[in-house]
Each structure stands twice: as structure tokens, then as C-alpha cells.
Design a protein around this motif. Structure first.
Motif, mmCIF file in Angstrom:
data_model
loop_
_atom_site.group_PDB
_atom_site.id
_atom_site.type_symbol
_atom_site.label_atom_id
_atom_site.label_comp_id
_atom_site.label_asym_id
_atom_site.label_seq_id
_atom_site.Cartn_x
_atom_site.Cartn_y
_atom_site.Cartn_z
ATOM 1 N N GLY A 48 -0.048 20.388 -15.423
ATOM 2 C CA GLY A 48 -1.047 19.759 -16.257
ATOM 3 C C GLY A 48 -0.772 20.522 -17.455
ATOM 4 N N GLY A 49 0.074 21.123 -18.363
ATOM 5 C CA GLY A 49 0.519 21.028 -19.623
ATOM 6 C C GLY A 49 0.715 22.521 -20.062
ATOM 7 N N GLN A 50 0.774 22.288 -21.058
ATOM 8 C CA GLN A 50 2.053 24.345 -21.853
ATOM 9 C C GLN A 50 1.112 24.772 -23.463
ATOM 10 O OE1 GLN A 50 6.016 23.181 -22.453
ATOM 11 N NE2 GLN A 50 5.964 23.120 -19.615
ATOM 12 N N ASP A 51 0.176 25.245 -23.152
ATOM 13 C CA ASP A 51 -0.007 25.537 -24.814
ATOM 14 C C ASP A 51 -0.580 24.638 -25.282
ATOM 15 O OD1 ASP A 51 1.709 27.723 -24.391
ATOM 16 O OD2 ASP A 51 4.604 26.241 -25.958
ATOM 17 N N GLY A 52 -1.502 25.077 -25.145
ATOM 18 C CA GLY A 52 -2.779 23.684 -24.685
ATOM 19 C C GLY A 52 -2.511 22.467 -24.860
ATOM 20 N N ARG A 53 -0.836 21.760 -24.903
ATOM 21 C CA ARG A 53 -0.367 20.802 -24.927
ATOM 22 C C ARG A 53 -0.751 20.166 -23.438
ATOM 23 N NH1 ARG A 53 5.169 21.131 -27.719
ATOM 24 N NH2 ARG A 53 4.895 22.590 -25.689
ATOM 25 N N THR A 54 -1.316 18.521 -23.101
ATOM 26 C CA THR A 54 -1.733 18.096 -22.265
ATOM 27 C C THR A 54 0.049 16.490 -22.070
ATOM 28 O OG1 THR A 54 -3.413 16.649 -22.860
ATOM 29 C CG2 THR A 54 -4.301 18.144 -22.062
ATOM 30 N N LEU A 67 0.970 -1.401 0.291
ATOM 31 C CA LEU A 67 -0.089 -0.161 0.090
ATOM 32 C C LEU A 67 1.146 1.486 0.274
ATOM 33 C CD1 LEU A 67 -2.662 1.545 -0.047
ATOM 34 C CD2 LEU A 67 -2.527 1.549 2.946
ATOM 35 N N ARG A 68 2.251 1.184 0.582
ATOM 36 C CA ARG A 68 2.685 2.618 1.097
ATOM 37 C C ARG A 68 3.717 3.151 -0.359
ATOM 38 N NH1 ARG A 68 4.605 4.379 6.645
ATOM 39 N NH2 ARG A 68 2.566 4.743 7.159
ATOM 40 N N GLY A 69 3.734 2.187 -0.338
ATOM 41 C CA GLY A 69 4.738 2.110 -1.895
ATOM 42 C C GLY A 69 3.609 2.380 -3.478
ATOM 43 N N ALA A 70 2.477 1.846 -3.625
ATOM 44 C CA ALA A 70 1.687 2.441 -4.164
ATOM 45 C C ALA A 70 1.160 4.287 -3.860
ATOM 46 C CB ALA A 70 0.474 1.526 -4.369
ATOM 47 N N LEU A 71 0.847 4.025 -2.966
ATOM 48 C CA LEU A 71 0.898 5.613 -2.801
ATOM 49 C C LEU A 71 1.806 6.574 -2.576
ATOM 50 C CD1 LEU A 71 -1.562 4.871 1.015
ATOM 51 C CD2 LEU A 71 -1.949 6.088 -0.980
ATOM 52 N N SER A 72 2.667 6.682 -2.381
ATOM 53 C CA SER A 72 3.806 7.475 -2.895
ATOM 54 C C SER A 72 4.259 7.814 -4.045
ATOM 55 C CB SER A 72 5.860 6.472 -1.557
ATOM 56 O OG SER A 72 6.025 6.012 -3.096
ATOM 57 N N GLU A 73 4.250 6.480 -5.132
ATOM 58 C CA GLU A 73 4.325 7.042 -6.490
ATOM 59 C C GLU A 73 2.937 8.095 -6.821
ATOM 60 O OE1 GLU A 73 4.265 3.319 -8.937
ATOM 61 O OE2 GLU A 73 5.751 2.413 -7.534
ATOM 62 N N GLN A 74 2.062 7.544 -6.362
ATOM 63 C CA GLN A 74 1.199 8.269 -6.100
ATOM 64 C C GLN A 74 1.479 10.161 -5.753
ATOM 65 O OE1 GLN A 74 -2.981 7.350 -5.322
ATOM 66 N NE2 GLN A 74 -4.334 8.972 -6.656
ATOM 67 N N TYR A 75 1.511 9.905 -5.257
ATOM 68 C CA TYR A 75 1.915 11.072 -3.966
ATOM 69 C C TYR A 75 3.330 12.097 -5.475
ATOM 70 C CZ TYR A 75 2.904 14.433 -0.176
ATOM 71 O OH TYR A 75 3.151 15.735 0.616
ATOM 72 N N ILE A 76 4.361 11.364 -5.214
ATOM 73 C CA ILE A 76 5.190 12.154 -6.254
ATOM 74 C C ILE A 76 4.629 12.248 -7.878
ATOM 75 C CG2 ILE A 76 7.757 11.729 -7.863
ATOM 76 C CD1 ILE A 76 8.501 11.860 -4.727
ATOM 77 N N ARG A 77 3.592 11.640 -8.061
ATOM 78 C CA ARG A 77 3.186 12.130 -8.785
ATOM 79 C C ARG A 77 2.180 13.520 -9.112
ATOM 80 N NH1 ARG A 77 2.010 7.146 -10.756
ATOM 81 N NH2 ARG A 77 -0.204 7.387 -10.497
ATOM 82 N N ARG A 78 1.295 12.772 -8.551
ATOM 83 C CA ARG A 78 0.831 14.005 -8.156
ATOM 84 C C ARG A 78 0.863 15.482 -7.582
ATOM 85 N NH1 ARG A 78 -4.937 13.500 -7.024
ATOM 86 N NH2 ARG A 78 -5.050 15.573 -5.902
ATOM 87 N N ILE A 79 2.728 16.094 -7.145
ATOM 88 C CA ILE A 79 3.405 16.650 -5.944
ATOM 89 C C ILE A 79 3.523 16.936 -8.068
ATOM 90 C CG2 ILE A 79 5.068 17.703 -5.349
ATOM 91 C CD1 ILE A 79 5.122 15.678 -3.498
ATOM 92 N N VAL A 80 4.774 16.307 -8.577
ATOM 93 C CA VAL A 80 4.924 16.659 -9.675
ATOM 94 C C VAL A 80 3.866 17.263 -10.828
ATOM 95 C CG1 VAL A 80 6.374 16.117 -11.878
ATOM 96 C CG2 VAL A 80 7.056 15.092 -9.593
ATOM 97 N N VAL A 81 2.989 16.845 -11.146
ATOM 98 C CA VAL A 81 1.281 17.251 -12.452
ATOM 99 C C VAL A 81 1.499 18.395 -11.687
ATOM 100 C CG1 VAL A 81 -0.373 16.206 -13.199
ATOM 101 C CG2 VAL A 81 1.258 14.575 -12.858
ATOM 102 N N THR A 120 -2.945 9.908 -15.341
ATOM 103 C CA THR A 120 -4.649 9.867 -15.505
ATOM 104 C C THR A 120 -5.200 11.036 -14.985
ATOM 105 O OG1 THR A 120 -4.389 8.593 -12.698
ATOM 106 C CG2 THR A 120 -3.807 7.185 -14.467
ATOM 107 N N ALA A 121 -6.443 10.713 -15.009
ATOM 108 C CA ALA A 121 -6.972 12.088 -14.045
ATOM 109 C C ALA A 121 -7.079 12.181 -12.749
ATOM 110 C CB ALA A 121 -9.089 11.625 -15.015
ATOM 111 N N ALA A 122 -7.186 10.531 -11.940
ATOM 112 C CA ALA A 122 -6.728 10.751 -10.790
ATOM 113 C C ALA A 122 -5.089 11.687 -10.589
ATOM 114 C CB ALA A 122 -6.754 9.718 -10.101
ATOM 115 N N ASP A 123 -4.634 12.242 -11.301
ATOM 116 C CA ASP A 123 -3.631 12.644 -10.858
ATOM 117 C C ASP A 123 -3.730 14.178 -10.789
ATOM 118 O OD1 ASP A 123 -2.192 9.832 -10.204
ATOM 119 O OD2 ASP A 123 -1.642 9.760 -12.142
ATOM 120 N N ARG A 124 -4.338 14.537 -11.421
ATOM 121 C CA ARG A 124 -4.532 16.019 -11.927
ATOM 122 C C ARG A 124 -5.522 16.731 -11.279
ATOM 123 N NH1 ARG A 124 -5.030 13.515 -17.564
ATOM 124 N NH2 ARG A 124 -2.886 13.520 -18.850
ATOM 125 N N THR A 125 -5.889 16.194 -9.797
ATOM 126 C CA THR A 125 -7.066 16.853 -9.928
ATOM 127 C C THR A 125 -6.512 18.625 -8.721
ATOM 128 O OG1 THR A 125 -6.803 15.668 -7.647
ATOM 129 C CG2 THR A 125 -8.499 15.344 -8.822
#
Lengths: 222, 407
Positions: free
Chosen positions: A168-174, A149-163, A212-217
Motif C-alpha cells: 500500500g505505501g511506505q512511511d505515510g506515502r501512498t 474481458l480476460r485481458g482487462a481482468l488479468s491487468e487488474q489481477y496483476i495490479r492487485r497482487i503487486v499492490v 485505484t481504490a479498487a486495487d487497494r482492498t
């Protein structure tokens, strides 16, 4: 420690009836035992692994976690002797379907710039990314395989911080995918010492993660 | 305490001491005011970042926190609902309860409410905190046990004003108590609190539901005894409250000793602390050098780094033992507070340092704290002369002057 001034009344128990004294005695026993057990548990929790903690690890952890967890090994046994920079790059997809890869963005350097000459750095600058990366490394093995669980959560956490920080994107590119790496540079030895260390940084490069969409909130709400 | 007394007499004196009074009234007031002030300033400083840190859509999202707390069972009201409005309400609740606890308004209720605020935010995003958050977290739990509003509080001021008058029904207290009970009941009925009665609470076998309702019932019992049982029931509760307070004080003091002992004894085992270069490294870490010019200048002197590294270890290891000698203890307290001021600036850890300075203050002598309180009272009167003239009666005695610190 001096006593509380003026409030001390000698012999608070003197005027009490026997039942009242029994209630007080029972209360005192419960309080004393609880305090002793609590301090014993906290001591065993912060002490190095030893005979007693090895034999009673489960009981101690049950008592301590989550509310009495503590760690006072400030810069101990040795202080951290390296700067870890967490960087990321993104794969963007334009309206025409073509993908491009951005350069690496150094988020730790951005944190550092915000901390510099700041009397009260925010936890978002000083702790968020730093501790997220610690969380990731503590919950993954050297082959980047997450441990539960913790491993999976940490990946999502890093991804959400980074995203979130990439925006979210640049010049209309996602952002389709992100890649994260950690660049570890040893602190150069003091000028007054004769030690030498490796001046070249070490890279730990993770694989590409689909966003994923879940990373973009968060990116959406910024 | 005289050592020439026989054991029995000494024991009975000891029992009189811990049953007859809540010891360390000023020290525990400093802990209450200092830590809730630290927490309050932290919350206000992070106000612009609150959504990113604790909000439902922050990087550590509501859903992720939910998955982790389903595993570790930490208490947090923030996960009772994922609504944005609920988040804002809980954050505001944490701010308000911290302020009221610092002022000492309805202190015993506020220690509980403020703890709910502290735990709700910290356990919601457990990967954001550092040592400072850890100190605040533990002390918020311990403060529930304390009669920490006996001095330097609005409660104490109100009690002094009422002294000699017959006790009224205390309408505000009844309303506050009823609101707390209604809120807890509503939370448990409407929210997805996942609070157990028998598991995962502050003590083995006691869940958070039991703990919170028990605190609420005790508060009611206290009021009943005060109003209808002024004789023995009241006296028994008073003695039990003193015992609980004194046990809590002992736990807080032991906790501070454990912090320093752990920090010191682990350092002794480190090669960098042994060769006296340890301090050089944090001064070159990007996350802990907000003033690189200053940090690098300090780290440039091998001798200074050696002295400070060795000094830090010596002081931390020695501290618990210096409690046996009042004068040495006081010198060491001053040294450690100065070191924490240095850490606040040099390593950019103001809230951690402030929390540690406050925790250290539990060992300050009462005479010093009273003088400090009087000085703060005078400074306030000078800053707000109109107020001082309105309330001349408050400044008649040293005790009254100290009480105006936060009033």
C-alpha cells in the motif's frame, strides 16, 4: 481388475418383471451413451487439433467448459526453459505532494525464497504470481493491448497482487502508480552439452498503471 | 473369463457382472479416501492463506471472479454472497465435507456436498490451481456416480453391525436429507445463485439447479424404496446404481489413461524429450526447485537426465497398453508411484503427486489393497490398543479388519 468380492450376485435381472427389465434397459442405454459421449468429448478435448476437433470445435468446447477442462501437457512438448521474474516498482506520493519512485522489487525471487527448502509450498507462493503472469501474457498481444474481458481482468489481477505485496505505501506515502516488468532469463545449457544460449535476460516492461481504490482492498486488509 | 464360451453366453455374463455388483469396491474406496484426504490436507495447509486465495478481498477479488464466471458459467457457491462470513462458512464446509467423505460417513450425500466444496473453491479462483487441483476437480465430479463407501467406511461398519436386523427408519439420514433440501431451497431463494435449470450444468441441457435437485430427489427415492418397496423397486434401483457405478469406474480409469497418454504423446513431439535433456530444465526452474542442491546434483549427470527423461516418456506412453497384462501393469504402477514421490519432493508438487498416486491406485489389484487395509488396521490397533480391545468382534475376519482402516 477383479470383481467386487462377495457382493456379486449372478443374474440380478433374473427375478425382475418385464416392466422392471424395461426400466433397467432404458437406464442402461442412457448411462452407456452418456459415458461414451463423455469419454469421446474428453478425448477430443485433450487430443491435438485434428479433422474432427476442427469441424466440431464449438460443440466440444460447449461440452467441456468449464467443469471438464483439463490440461495434462506437463512439461510438454518441451519443458519451460526460462525463468520469468515478475518485478514491480511504485510511484509514491508524500504528504507534501512530492512523488518518488521506488526501486524494483522482485516478487518472483520472494516466492522462490519461500519455496526453497519447503516440503509443501503454498499455491500463493508457487502458482499465484506465476499463473497470473501467464494469464496476462495469454490475454495480451505484443503491444500490451488486452483482448477483451480476460485481458482487462488479468491487468487488474496483476495490479492487485503487486499492490497487495508492496503493502500500500511506505512511511505515510501512498502508492499512486505501479509499473510491472518481466525479466526472462534462459536456463543455462547443461555443463555436459555443447549448446550455447543468450545469457543476458530479456525485459518486458509494461506502462505505468494508476492505482485505484479498487486495487487497494487487499492491501488495506493485510 | 473363458474365451471358449459362445458370444451370447459371454455377453450375458458381462451383463450380469455390470448389473449385479459395484465393481472395484476397494479401488473406488481408495479413490474416495485418497482424494478427499489430499483435498483436506491441502485446505488445512492453505488455512492461513485462505483469504488471499479465495476470500472476497483477495487479489482475485469477488467482483472479478463474478465477471469471469458470468462469462464461463462455472459453478461456485462462493459467489452466492460477498460476505466475509459466507466465505468462512464455505471454506469450513469444504473442510468438514472432505473429512466426512474420507471417513465414509453418509458417503453418497458426502460425495455431492464435497463436490460442492471442491468446485466452489476451485472455480472461485481458477488461476491458482495446477494439475493436482485439476485431478481433484474431475474426480470430485465422477465420485458422485460411485458406490464408493461399500468398504473402509463408517457406512460399511454401520451396515455390518445392522446386518440381519430389520431396517429402522434411519432418523439421521432423514434429518440430513431434509437439511440438504432446506439449504438448497434457501440458497436459491435468498442467494444470488444464478443457477440455471437447463443450461451451463454438468451435462448438456441439465443446469446445476436441475442436477442438485435431481440428486436430492434420487436420494429420497432410494430411501422410500428401501423402506416401502423392498422387492422389485429396490432391486431395480440397485441394478441402476450398479450400472452407474461401473460406468463411473470406467470413466475414471479412462481418465487416468488419458492423463498419461496426453502427457506422454505430447512429450514425444518435443525436441528436449527427444535429445534426452528435458528433465534438466524443470530442475533449474525457480518455481519448481525447492531443493536446488539436490536438483542441480541430479541435473549434473547427463546420463541420469537422459535415462530419466526417456524413462518418463516410455512409461507414460506405455501405461494404457500395459493394462492388457496384469503383471506388467503392476510393475508400471509401482514405477509411476515412485516417480510421483520423486516429483513431490524434487519439484515441490506434493498435492499434485499425491492426487496422481491416488488416481493410479484405481488400477491396483484387490488382493494387494486388502492386504494393505489389513496392515493399516493392525497398525491402528497397535497404536490404539484400548480401542482394539473394545471392539474385538471387528477383527474376527480379514474383511472386518480392513474395514477398521478409517473407522
Amino acid at each position: 481388475m477383479e470383481s467386487d468380492d462377495g457382493h456379486e450376485r449372478a443374474g440380478a435381472l433374473a427375478g425382475l418383471s418385464l416392466p422392471a427389465r424395461l426400466v433397467v434397459a432404458a437406464g442402461a442405454a442412457v448411462i452407456a451413451v452418456t459415458a461414451a459421449v463423455h469419454l469421446g468429448m474428453v478425448f477430443l478435448h485433450v487430443a491435438p487439433s485434428n479433422t474432427v476437433t476442427k469441424q466440431n470445435a464449438a460443440a466440444i468446447d460447449d461440452y467441456i467448459y468449464p467443469e471438464y477442462e483439463q490440461n495434462w501437457k506437463f512439461f510438454a512438448p518441451n519443458p519451460l526453459q526460462q525463468n520469468v521474474a515478475v518485478q514491480a516498482r511504485a510511484e509514491l506520493r508524500g504528504p507534501d505532494g512530492r512523488t518518488t519512485v521506488t526501486g524494483w522489487t522482485d516478487f518472483t525471487a520472494q516466492d522462490g525464497a519461500e519455496i526453497r527448502h519447503n516440503l509443501i509450498p503454498s499455491h500463493t507462493q508457487q502458482n499465484e504470481l506465476r499463473r497470473a503472469w501467464d494469464f496476462y501474457t495469454n490475454s495480451h498481444d505484443v503491444k500490451e493491448v488486452p483482448n477483451g474481458l480476460r485481458g482487462a481482468l488479468s491487468e487488474q489481477y496483476i495490479r492487485r497482487i503487486v499492490v497487495g505485496r508492496l503493502g500500500g505505501g511506505q512511511d505515510g506515502r501512498t502508492v499512486q502508480r505501479v509499473q510491472v516488468r518481466a525479466v526472462t532469463t534462459l536456463v543455462a545449457p547443461p555443463s555436459w552439452s555443447d549448446e550455447k544460449n543468450e545469457p543476458k535476460p530479456a525485459y518486458r516492461v509494461l506502462g505505468w498503471w494508476p492505482v485505484t481504490a479498487a486495487d487497494r482492498t487487499e492491501a488495506k486488509n493485510r | 473369463m473363458s474365451t471358449s464360451l459362445p458370444l451370447g453366453a459371454r455377453l450375458s455374463r458381462g451383463i450380469d457382472r455390470v448389473t449385479g455388483a459395484a465393481l472395484g469396491a476397494h479401488q473406488t474406496a481408495v479413490i474416495r479416501i485418497g482424494l478427499s484426504f489430499t483435498w483436506l490436507v491441502f485446505l488445512l495447509r492453505e488455512w492461513p492463506n485462505r483469504h488471499e486465495m479465495y476470500g472476497p478481498d483477495g487479489p482475485w477479488s469477488w467482483e472479478m471472479a463474478r465477471r469471469l464466471t458470468a462469462d464461463n458459467h462455472a459453478f461456485t457457491a462462493l459467489l452466492w454472497s460477498d460476505g466475509g462470513l459466507w466465505f468462512e462458512a464455505v471454506y469450513a464446509f469444504a473442510v468438514v465435507t472432505a473429512a466426512l467423505l474420507a471417513l465414509g460417513w453418509r458417503t453418497r450425500t458426502m460425495t455431492v456436498l464435497s463436490m460442492v466444496g471442491v468446485l466452489s473453491l476451485q472455480n472461485r479462483s481458477v488461476f491458482l490451481g495446477d494439475g493436482g487441483d485439476n485431478v481433484i476437480h474431475l474426480m470430485a465430479l465422477y465420485l458422485i456416480l460411485m458406490r464408493c463407501g461399500r468398504v473402509w467406511s463408517l457406512d460399511a461398519r454401520r451396515a455390518a453391525k445392522r446386518a440381519g436386523q430389520p431396517a429402522g427408519p434411519d432418523l439421521t439420514g432423514i434429518v440430513l436429507w431434509a437439511c440438504c433440501g432446506a439449504a438448497l431451497a434457501a440458497a436459491m431463494v435468498l442467494g444470488d445463485t444464478r443457477m440455471s435449470w437447463t443450461e451451463h450444468g454438468p451435462l448438456p441441457g441439465i443446469g446445476w439447479a436441475t442436477a442438485l435437485w435431481a440428486l436430492w430427489l434420487v436420494q429420497g427415492l432410494w430411501w422410500l424404496a428401501k423402506r416401502y418397496g423392498p422387492g422389485e423397486p429396490r432391486a431395480v434401483l440397485d441394478v441402476l446404481a450398479n450400472l452407474l457405478h461401473n460406468a463411473g469406474l470406467l470413466v475414471i480409469m479412462a481418465e487416468v489413461c488419458l492423463i498419461y497418454a496426453t502427457a506422454g504423446w505430447y512429450k514425444i513431439q518435443g525436441s528436449r524429450w527427444q535429445d534426452g535433456t528435458a528433465l534438466y530444465y524443470p530442475l533449474h526452474l525457480d518455481y519448481f526447485s525447492p531443493w536446488p542442491e539436490l536438483s542441480h546434483a541430479l541435473a549434473g549427470s547427463g546420463l541420469l537426465v537422459l535415462l530419466l527423461s526417456y524413462g518418463t516418456v516410455a512409461v507414460q506412453v506405455a501405461f494404457p497398453f500395459t493394462l492388457l497384462n496384469r503383471r506388467v501393469k503392476n510393475v508400471l504402477l509401482a514405477v509411476m508411484m515412485l516417480e510421483h514421490l520423486g516429483i513431490a519432493l524434487l519439484l515441490g508438487l506434493p498435492f499434485f503427486s499425491l492426487a496422481m498416486i491416488v488416481a493410479d491406485a484405481v488400477f491396483l489389484p484387490t488382493s494387494f489393497l486388502r492386504r494393505l487395509g489389513a496392515a493399516v488396521g493392525r497398525a491402528r490397533d497397535r497404536l490404539l490398543p484400548a480401542r482394539a480391545q473394545q471392539l474385538p468382534v471387528q477383527r474376527e475376519s480379514d474383511e472386518a479388519a480392513t474395514r477398521t482402516l478409517v473407522g
